[in-house]
Scaffold this motif. Structure first.
Motif, mmCIF file in Angstrom:
data_model
loop_
_atom_site.group_PDB
_atom_site.id
_atom_site.type_symbol
_atom_site.label_atom_id
_atom_site.label_comp_id
_atom_site.label_asym_id
_atom_site.label_seq_id
_atom_site.Cartn_x
_atom_site.Cartn_y
_atom_site.Cartn_z
ATOM 1 N N ASN A 262 46.575 51.096 53.489
ATOM 2 C CA ASN A 262 45.606 51.047 52.829
ATOM 3 C C ASN A 262 45.019 50.046 51.953
ATOM 4 O OD1 ASN A 262 45.235 52.928 55.534
ATOM 5 N ND2 ASN A 262 45.570 54.455 54.223
ATOM 6 N N GLY A 263 45.674 50.413 50.781
ATOM 7 C CA GLY A 263 45.739 48.774 49.425
ATOM 8 C C GLY A 263 45.314 48.030 49.697
ATOM 9 N N LEU A 264 46.090 47.459 50.451
ATOM 10 C CA LEU A 264 45.892 46.017 50.761
ATOM 11 C C LEU A 264 44.503 45.824 51.045
ATOM 12 C CD1 LEU A 264 49.786 45.392 51.933
ATOM 13 C CD2 LEU A 264 48.907 44.647 49.747
ATOM 14 N N ALA A 265 44.050 46.584 52.476
ATOM 15 C CA ALA A 265 43.508 45.974 53.165
ATOM 16 C C ALA A 265 41.881 45.642 52.547
ATOM 17 C CB ALA A 265 42.942 47.172 54.573
ATOM 18 N N VAL A 266 41.668 46.198 50.852
ATOM 19 C CA VAL A 266 40.478 46.372 50.339
ATOM 20 C C VAL A 266 40.618 45.665 49.360
ATOM 21 C CG1 VAL A 266 40.223 48.645 51.062
ATOM 22 C CG2 VAL A 266 41.520 48.267 48.850
ATOM 23 N N LEU A 267 41.842 44.443 49.441
ATOM 24 C CA LEU A 267 41.801 43.576 48.501
ATOM 25 C C LEU A 267 41.607 42.655 49.737
ATOM 26 C CD1 LEU A 267 45.434 44.393 46.911
ATOM 27 C CD2 LEU A 267 43.517 44.597 45.949
ATOM 28 N N PRO A 268 41.077 41.677 48.295
ATOM 29 C CA PRO A 268 40.561 40.102 49.126
ATOM 30 C C PRO A 268 41.488 39.337 49.195
ATOM 31 C CG PRO A 268 40.747 39.660 46.455
ATOM 32 C CD PRO A 268 40.916 41.866 46.965
ATOM 33 N N GLY A 269 41.893 38.163 50.203
ATOM 34 C CA GLY A 269 42.213 37.475 50.658
ATOM 35 C C GLY A 269 43.129 36.487 49.213
ATOM 36 N N ARG A 270 42.709 36.528 48.645
ATOM 37 C CA ARG A 270 43.265 35.419 47.620
ATOM 38 C C ARG A 270 44.152 35.878 46.699
ATOM 39 N NH1 ARG A 270 38.540 37.363 45.347
ATOM 40 N NH2 ARG A 270 38.477 38.292 43.137
ATOM 41 N N VAL A 271 44.390 37.459 47.126
ATOM 42 C CA VAL A 271 45.511 38.493 46.269
ATOM 43 C C VAL A 271 46.207 38.914 47.382
ATOM 44 C CG1 VAL A 271 46.180 40.628 45.401
ATOM 45 C CG2 VAL A 271 43.931 39.664 44.490
ATOM 46 N N THR A 272 45.931 39.073 48.685
ATOM 47 C CA THR A 272 47.204 39.481 49.518
ATOM 48 C C THR A 272 47.834 38.297 51.031
ATOM 49 O OG1 THR A 272 45.393 39.738 51.258
ATOM 50 C CG2 THR A 272 46.303 41.650 49.692
ATOM 51 N N GLU A 273 47.457 36.955 50.366
ATOM 52 C CA GLU A 273 48.221 36.146 51.384
ATOM 53 C C GLU A 273 48.075 34.411 50.129
ATOM 54 O OE1 GLU A 273 44.188 35.319 53.773
ATOM 55 O OE2 GLU A 273 43.882 37.776 54.665
ATOM 56 N N GLY A 274 48.679 33.653 50.887
ATOM 57 C CA GLY A 274 49.320 32.776 50.695
ATOM 58 C C GLY A 274 50.723 32.467 50.094
ATOM 59 N N ALA A 275 51.372 31.794 49.829
ATOM 60 C CA ALA A 275 52.782 31.309 49.325
ATOM 61 C C ALA A 275 53.263 32.231 48.601
ATOM 62 C CB ALA A 275 52.718 30.239 50.045
#
Length: 302
Positions: A262-275
């Motif tokens: 639930n927490g990750l779902a509301v964070l922007p992609g620049r925070v949750t995605e990437g190498a």
């Protein structure tokens, strides 16, 4: 070594890599929650096959720095997931050259596998097991920490992992044809009579999964990390390691995982995605610092 051919489309002339944007493997591995944990989980499960574990252990010079080896592997794989084909091909050529040297015989009995059993890093079934624990960890952790995959997404994910395996030269005939066949194969391997932890595999598999050399993660966060991996393991793997698990732990595991999703779902992609390159390198640097100070990666008591 088998590699995919290069179609002459404009997209491939731009060299978007073997797993371009939109591919399921790239989508799953780009989730940092998956990329940070799947390698440790895969290593701890992969260690239950003595031929795989001993073959790797007998041909590594990095036993005193297991996280350096894990980080090197993680960075190499991220190059294949996210890099260009040219970058990936350099990694693949290097790994193939290393694998050519990994062959021998089991020096002593390991559970149901007798001493003298030959192993090779280029043996199809052993190559499949290496990819299988990675696929299972990626799928399991995505569904645990990010979100459920549809049946079509699971199928696409396995087809991408088949391609990943083929890039490393895994014979196509040993690879399950679809996701359902992969799941049947994987369940059988976990339950198989040859599943066994040598004393070294038991030690290394546990401390590599549950003892990250880092100053960036406090003890409470480390306990959450350990619980997430422990709770995601197949029950038989926990049994082989002698790791305790009960109903209260299971309930806490479910609640914690849901809170993270639930927490990750509301964070922007620049925070949750990437190498995860920066995190991997910081872990390797901290292990080097500790070794310079005479501190070895500790054994974790159960």
């Amino acid at each position: 070594m088998q590699t995919a051919t290069h179609p002459t489309t404009a997209a491939h002339r731009r060299d978007e890599g073997y797993f371009p944007a939109g591919s399921m493997l790239r989508r799953v591995q780009a989730q940092r929650a998956v990329g940070l944990l799947y390698g440790q989980r895969a290593l701890s499960i992969g260690a239950i096959k003595p031929l795989n574990y001993v073959g790797t252990s007998e041909h590594t010079a990095g036993k005193q720095a297991p996280f350096k080896r894990l980080v090197r592997t993680g960075l190499a794989f991220e190059t294949i997931y996210f890099g260009t084909r040219a970058e990936a091909d350099k990694v693949l050529a290097y790994v193939h050259k290393m694998h050519e040297r990994v062959n021998g015989e089991l020096p002593e009995d390991a559970g149901a596998t007798p001493a003298g059993t030959p192993y090779s890093a280029l043996h199809g079934p052993l190559m499949l097991w290496t990819v299988a624990v990675m696929m299972d960890s990626a799928e399991t952790l995505h569904e645990l920490l990010v979100g459920r995959l549809t049946a079509d997404e699971r199928e696409a994910l396995w087809q991408d992992w088949r391609r990943f395996a083929l890039l490393f030269g895994t014979p196509e005939e040993v690879l399950p044809a679809d996701h359902a066949a992969f799941r049947a194969y994987y369940a059988a391997e976990i339950a198989a009579a040859d599943a066994h932890l040598t004393p070294e595999a038991h030690h290394v598999g546990r401390f590599t999964a549950y003892s990250i050399p880092t100053r960036a993660i406090g003890r409470p966060a480390m306990e959450v990390h350990n619980m997430l991996i422990l709770g995601s393991l197949p029950p038989r793997v926990r049994e082989l390691y002698g790791l305790r698990w009960n109903g209260a732990q299971e309930r806490l595991h479910r609640v914690t995982a849901a809170a993270i999703r639930n927490g990750l779902a509301v964070l922007p992609g620049r925070v949750t995605e990437g190498a995860n390159t920066a995190v991997f390198r910081s872990v390797a640097a901290e292990e080097r610092r500790r070794l310079r100070n005479g501190i070895r990666t500790p054994h974790v008591a159960g």
